[in-house]
Write a protein that holds these residues in place. Sequence first.
Motif, short mmCIF file in Angstrom:
data_model
loop_
_atom_site.label_atom_id
_atom_site.label_comp_id
_atom_site.label_asym_id
_atom_site.label_seq_id
_atom_site.Cartn_x
_atom_site.Cartn_y
_atom_site.Cartn_z
N PRO A 177 0.69 -1.35 -0.10
CA PRO A 177 -0.14 -0.02 0.05
C PRO A 177 0.96 1.34 -0.07
CG PRO A 177 -0.78 -1.59 1.76
CD PRO A 177 0.51 -2.12 1.17
N TRP A 178 0.29 2.24 -0.73
CA TRP A 178 1.09 3.54 -1.01
C TRP A 178 1.63 4.05 0.49
CZ3 TRP A 178 -0.46 8.13 1.32
CH2 TRP A 178 -1.85 8.00 1.79
N TRP A 179 0.45 3.90 1.33
CA TRP A 179 0.88 4.71 2.75
C TRP A 179 1.95 4.01 3.58
CZ3 TRP A 179 -0.49 1.32 6.72
CH2 TRP A 179 -1.37 0.28 6.06
N LEU A 180 2.47 2.76 3.31
CA LEU A 180 3.64 2.04 3.83
C LEU A 180 4.87 2.13 3.24
CD1 LEU A 180 2.03 -1.52 4.95
CD2 LEU A 180 2.49 0.38 6.39
N ARG A 181 4.94 2.75 1.84
CA ARG A 181 6.29 2.94 1.24
C ARG A 181 7.06 3.75 1.84
NH1 ARG A 181 2.98 2.91 -4.52
NH2 ARG A 181 2.16 0.69 -4.68
N PRO A 182 6.64 5.09 2.46
CA PRO A 182 7.75 5.88 3.03
C PRO A 182 8.38 5.24 4.05
CG PRO A 182 5.77 7.03 2.67
CD PRO A 182 5.32 5.66 2.42
N GLY A 183 8.03 4.24 4.68
CA GLY A 183 8.62 3.50 5.85
C GLY A 183 9.72 2.44 5.48
N MET A 184 9.75 2.16 4.20
CA MET A 184 10.74 1.01 3.66
C MET A 184 12.10 1.56 3.81
SD MET A 184 8.95 -1.36 3.13
CE MET A 184 10.16 -2.64 2.76
N PRO A 185 12.75 2.59 3.65
CA PRO A 185 14.30 2.86 4.02
C PRO A 185 14.28 2.45 5.32
CG PRO A 185 13.14 4.44 2.62
CD PRO A 185 12.01 3.75 3.06
N LEU A 186 13.58 2.77 6.48
CA LEU A 186 13.69 2.37 7.69
C LEU A 186 13.75 0.92 7.69
CD1 LEU A 186 14.31 3.14 10.86
CD2 LEU A 186 11.84 3.18 10.83
N VAL A 187 12.72 0.22 7.24
CA VAL A 187 12.72 -1.20 7.27
C VAL A 187 13.84 -2.02 6.88
CG1 VAL A 187 11.41 -3.26 6.36
CG2 VAL A 187 9.99 -1.32 7.16
N ARG A 188 14.26 -1.48 5.86
CA ARG A 188 15.70 -1.80 5.23
C ARG A 188 16.98 -1.67 6.17
NH1 ARG A 188 12.84 -0.43 0.21
NH2 ARG A 188 13.80 1.95 0.29
N LEU A 189 16.93 -0.63 6.78
CA LEU A 189 18.10 -0.23 7.65
C LEU A 189 17.97 -1.26 8.73
CD1 LEU A 189 20.59 1.49 8.45
CD2 LEU A 189 18.67 3.16 9.50
N LEU A 190 16.80 -1.20 9.43
CA LEU A 190 16.55 -2.02 10.80
C LEU A 190 16.88 -3.51 10.35
CD1 LEU A 190 13.59 -0.31 12.38
CD2 LEU A 190 16.10 -0.10 12.80
N THR A 191 16.39 -4.13 9.22
CA THR A 191 16.49 -5.38 8.91
C THR A 191 17.94 -5.93 8.43
OG1 THR A 191 14.26 -5.55 7.84
CG2 THR A 191 15.80 -7.29 7.24
N ALA A 192 18.61 -5.06 7.78
CA ALA A 192 20.18 -5.28 7.61
C ALA A 192 20.91 -5.14 9.07
CB ALA A 192 20.71 -4.17 6.56
N GLY A 193 20.55 -4.09 9.87
CA GLY A 193 21.60 -3.91 10.91
C GLY A 193 21.14 -5.05 12.14
N LEU A 194 20.20 -5.82 12.05
CA LEU A 194 19.99 -6.78 12.88
C LEU A 194 20.31 -8.19 12.33
CD1 LEU A 194 16.07 -5.62 13.82
CD2 LEU A 194 18.21 -6.08 15.38
N LEU A 195 20.59 -8.31 11.28
CA LEU A 195 21.30 -9.62 10.65
C LEU A 195 22.90 -9.81 11.35
CD1 LEU A 195 19.83 -9.72 7.07
CD2 LEU A 195 19.26 -11.36 9.03
N PRO A 196 23.29 -10.85 11.42
CA PRO A 196 24.47 -11.34 11.66
C PRO A 196 25.43 -10.64 10.24
CG PRO A 196 23.45 -12.89 12.04
CD PRO A 196 22.55 -12.12 11.59
#
Length: 246
Positions: A177-196
């Motif tokens: 949904p369009w209203w969730l797309r602005p949050g994707m850069p944060l999702v990518r940052l948190l996801t990458a940072g939490l991985l080993p």
Amino acid sequence: MRRASIRDVSAEGALLAGAGAAILLQVAEPTVAAGVARHSDFATRPLLRLRTTLSYVYAVVFGRDDQVATVRAMVDRAHASVPGAADPELQLWVAATLYATGADVDERIWGPLDPASAEQVYRDNAVLGTALQMPPELWPPDLAGFRSYWEERRTRLEVTADARKVMQDLLHPTALPWWLRPGMPLVRLLTAGLLPAEIRAAYGLPWSRLRQQRFGRAFRVLAAVYRPLPRRLRQWPMHHFLKVLD
């Protein structure tokens, strides 16, 4: 340090920050990746898959017997045609990723648990696997055993083409949904940072000292904003998904 139970920890909506990392850890196991990539509608309906996972976790920790039965049936139907889905070792791995990422996010938001609470919360998280018919004895008996299992299991992971496809669908979704797309850069940052680090590198996710600083800052801001919220707001996802099961 603080005292807490599995119900205290698992009720917090902030644990959703670890959802992406948990998924990418799960599919770094090739059999899991093949099942998700070839037998799932993850690419076109990522929010539905997230809803199913959350419903399962909240039901097995907080739900009534009938709600647990409902989500077990949902999972069984989803896994019926997926090779390896009933493998207890794979069920252990999936449960382990949910526990490990949840514990990581919880500590980043609230600080460490006292040793007795940490051990009890860990042992109680066995339900994430046993609710899927994983034999209870497969869950390592204590945190020290889990850490040994976790470190050894990570050495046998492999990021395949299937896993990279899931990663692309997860971090760069086309059906969002369009209203969730602005949050994707944060999702990518948190996801990458939490991985080993080695898993992050295997996925080819960019990382640098600047990204590490942004990751740390993002969690500090998240903690500062999240902790003062009323409990009913922090626990809204849990209440919502349990209500959906009624």
